[in-house]
Design a protein around this motif. Structure first.
Motif, PDB file in Angstrom:
ATOM      1  N   PHE A 146       0.270   0.670 -14.419  1.00 21.71           N
ATOM      2  CA  PHE A 146       1.487   0.242 -13.729  1.00 21.71           C
ATOM      3  C   PHE A 146       2.125   1.418 -12.990  1.00 21.71           C
ATOM      4  O   PHE A 146       2.502   1.309 -11.816  1.00 21.71           O
ATOM      5  N   PHE A 147       2.242   2.563 -13.654  1.00 23.98           N
ATOM      6  CA  PHE A 147       2.870   3.727 -13.031  1.00 23.98           C
ATOM      7  C   PHE A 147       2.022   4.276 -11.879  1.00 23.98           C
ATOM      8  O   PHE A 147       2.568   4.829 -10.924  1.00 23.98           O
ATOM      9  N   ALA A 148       0.702   4.127 -11.977  1.00 21.82           N
ATOM     10  CA  ALA A 148      -0.159   4.579 -10.880  1.00 21.82           C
ATOM     11  C   ALA A 148       0.161   3.812  -9.602  1.00 21.82           C
ATOM     12  O   ALA A 148       0.232   4.402  -8.511  1.00 21.82           O
ATOM     13  N   SER A 149       0.379   2.503  -9.721  1.00 13.08           N
ATOM     14  CA  SER A 149       0.740   1.714  -8.539  1.00 13.08           C
ATOM     15  C   SER A 149       2.207   1.905  -8.174  1.00 13.08           C
ATOM     16  O   SER A 149       2.582   1.865  -6.999  1.00 13.08           O
ATOM     17  N   TYR A 150       3.057   2.145  -9.187  1.00 10.78           N
ATOM     18  CA  TYR A 150       4.496   2.358  -8.968  1.00 10.78           C
ATOM     19  C   TYR A 150       4.720   3.570  -8.065  1.00 10.78           C
ATOM     20  O   TYR A 150       5.465   3.519  -7.089  1.00 10.78           O
ATOM     21  N   TYR A 151       4.056   4.680  -8.405  1.00 12.11           N
ATOM     22  CA  TYR A 151       4.212   5.899  -7.609  1.00 12.11           C
ATOM     23  C   TYR A 151       3.262   5.934  -6.425  1.00 12.11           C
ATOM     24  O   TYR A 151       3.501   6.659  -5.454  1.00 12.11           O
ATOM     25  N   GLY A 152       2.199   5.137  -6.485  1.00 16.57           N
ATOM     26  CA  GLY A 152       1.293   5.061  -5.358  1.00 16.57           C
ATOM     27  C   GLY A 152       1.925   4.395  -4.152  1.00 16.57           C
ATOM     28  O   GLY A 152       1.443   4.539  -3.021  1.00 16.57           O
ATOM     29  N   ARG A 153       3.027   3.691  -4.378  1.00 11.48           N
ATOM     30  CA  ARG A 153       3.762   3.041  -3.282  1.00 11.48           C
ATOM     31  C   ARG A 153       4.211   4.061  -2.245  1.00 11.48           C
ATOM     32  O   ARG A 153       4.376   3.745  -1.073  1.00 11.48           O
ATOM     33  N   ARG A 154       4.406   5.310  -2.678  1.00 11.20           N
ATOM     34  CA  ARG A 154       4.866   6.352  -1.763  1.00 11.20           C
ATOM     35  C   ARG A 154       3.873   6.604  -0.632  1.00 11.20           C
ATOM     36  O   ARG A 154       4.233   7.155   0.406  1.00 11.20           O
ATOM     37  N   MET A 155       2.630   6.195  -0.838  1.00  6.94           N
ATOM     38  CA  MET A 155       1.612   6.393   0.185  1.00  6.94           C
ATOM     39  C   MET A 155       1.747   5.384   1.323  1.00  6.94           C
ATOM     40  O   MET A 155       1.133   5.545   2.371  1.00  6.94           O
ATOM     41  N   LEU A 156       2.546   4.326   1.107  1.00  3.55           N
ATOM     42  CA  LEU A 156       2.753   3.318   2.139  1.00  3.55           C
ATOM     43  C   LEU A 156       3.718   3.836   3.193  1.00  3.55           C
ATOM     44  O   LEU A 156       4.562   4.679   2.926  1.00  3.55           O
ATOM     45  N   SER A 157       3.596   3.301   4.399  1.00  4.09           N
ATOM     46  CA  SER A 157       4.517   3.686   5.462  1.00  4.09           C
ATOM     47  C   SER A 157       5.915   3.167   5.146  1.00  4.09           C
ATOM     48  O   SER A 157       6.080   2.216   4.369  1.00  4.09           O
ATOM     49  N   GLN A 158       6.923   3.777   5.761  1.00  3.55           N
ATOM     50  CA  GLN A 158       8.300   3.361   5.519  1.00  3.55           C
ATOM     51  C   GLN A 158       8.520   1.923   5.951  1.00  3.55           C
ATOM     52  O   GLN A 158       9.285   1.174   5.328  1.00  3.55           O
ATOM     53  N   ASN A 159       7.834   1.507   7.013  1.00  4.84           N
ATOM     54  CA  ASN A 159       7.969   0.140   7.500  1.00  4.84           C
ATOM     55  C   ASN A 159       7.462  -0.858   6.457  1.00  4.84           C
ATOM     56  O   ASN A 159       8.100  -1.888   6.210  1.00  4.84           O
ATOM     57  N   MET A 160       6.324  -0.551   5.833  1.00  8.12           N
ATOM     58  CA  MET A 160       5.780  -1.429   4.801  1.00  8.12           C
ATOM     59  C   MET A 160       6.696  -1.478   3.591  1.00  8.12           C
ATOM     60  O   MET A 160       6.914  -2.536   2.998  1.00  8.12           O
ATOM     61  N   GLN A 161       7.245  -0.325   3.214  1.00  9.53           N
ATOM     62  CA  GLN A 161       8.161  -0.289   2.081  1.00  9.53           C
ATOM     63  C   GLN A 161       9.399  -1.130   2.356  1.00  9.53           C
ATOM     64  O   GLN A 161       9.884  -1.845   1.465  1.00  9.53           O
ATOM     65  N   ASN A 162       9.908  -1.068   3.573  1.00 10.71           N
ATOM     66  CA  ASN A 162      11.092  -1.863   3.932  1.00 10.71           C
ATOM     67  C   ASN A 162      10.788  -3.351   3.896  1.00 10.71           C
ATOM     68  O   ASN A 162      11.615  -4.161   3.463  1.00 10.71           O
TER      69      ASN A 162
END
Length: 226
Positions: free
Chosen positions: A69-85
């Protein structure tokens, strides 16, 4: 294979063995190393308390799944800001309703990583995730262990016999495909439009933020005109 062959070191490792086997069997994403036959063998042996088998196994499993879970939780940082938004509405939705999904995934024999990894990407509460997953695993383990205790060795032997390599391979491939599709659509879908129809509160903050930015822009223009 006889079920007693699955737990040869029960006298030496005891509950630690149950914990370690459950941990190792759960930490490898989509590579099926089933630990269920081992806890069934422990129940059949009569050397362990059934409740402790369920709890210790659940603890080992939850620690492993929390790492994933934490691997994907912090792996989110690799996504672009647009995808995160774009995922913010989904993040708000699972923050409120994510625990039933985590519980059901843990309490049933479905490939649970296809639920846990998206929850991590959506930055679901780690504490809620761990507690829901632990509760679900304890429920499932209790059912299996006590079913073995009451129905006896034949039930456990049937479970072991049905866990052939072809079945595990099919489950692995299906799980990988399912996760790939879930992650793909999680990143491509406009969650604001989809979720806004049914859960408008999940996008209200975005609307307010947009109105605030518009208001700030208008104020700046008026000041420049003055």
């Amino acid at each position: 294979m006889d079920i007693t062959d699955l737990f040869p070191l029960s006298g030496e490792l005891g509950y630690l063995g149950i914990f370690l086997i459950s941990f190792v069997g759960s930490i490898i994403v989509f590579v099926p190393v089933p630990y269920f036959p081992v806890i069934l063998a422990a129940a059949v042996s009569g050397k362990f308390d059934p409740h402790m088998i369920a709890i210790v196994s659940a603890l080992g499993t939850v620690i492993a799944k929390t790492i994933i879970f934490f691997a994907s939780y912090y792996g989110r940082r690799m996504l672009s800001q647009n995808m995160q938004n774009r995922m913010l509405p989904l993040q708000r939705l699972v923050s409120r309703y994510g625990w039933p999904g985590a519980f059901v995934a843990a309490a049933t024999p479905i490939p649970d990583d296809i639920v846990y990894i998206p929850l991590g990407l959506a930055r679901y509460s780690p504490w809620k995730f761990a507690l829901s997953t632990f509760a679900g695993k304890v429920v499932m383990n209790e059912v299996m262990v006590w079913g073995t205790v009451f129905l006896g060795r034949p039930l456990a032997q049937d479970v072991v016999s049905s866990s052939d390599n072809l079945t595990l391979l099919i489950i692995t491939l299906a799980s990988i495909v399912a996760l790939g599709l879930i992650i793909y659509f999680s990143l491509k879908i406009d969650w604001g439009k989809l979720i806004g129809r049914w859960f408008p509160w999940a996008i209200e903050e975005d609307v307010k933020e947009g109105e605030k930015k518009t208001g700030d822009s208008n104020s700046s223009l008026e000041k420049k005109k003055d």
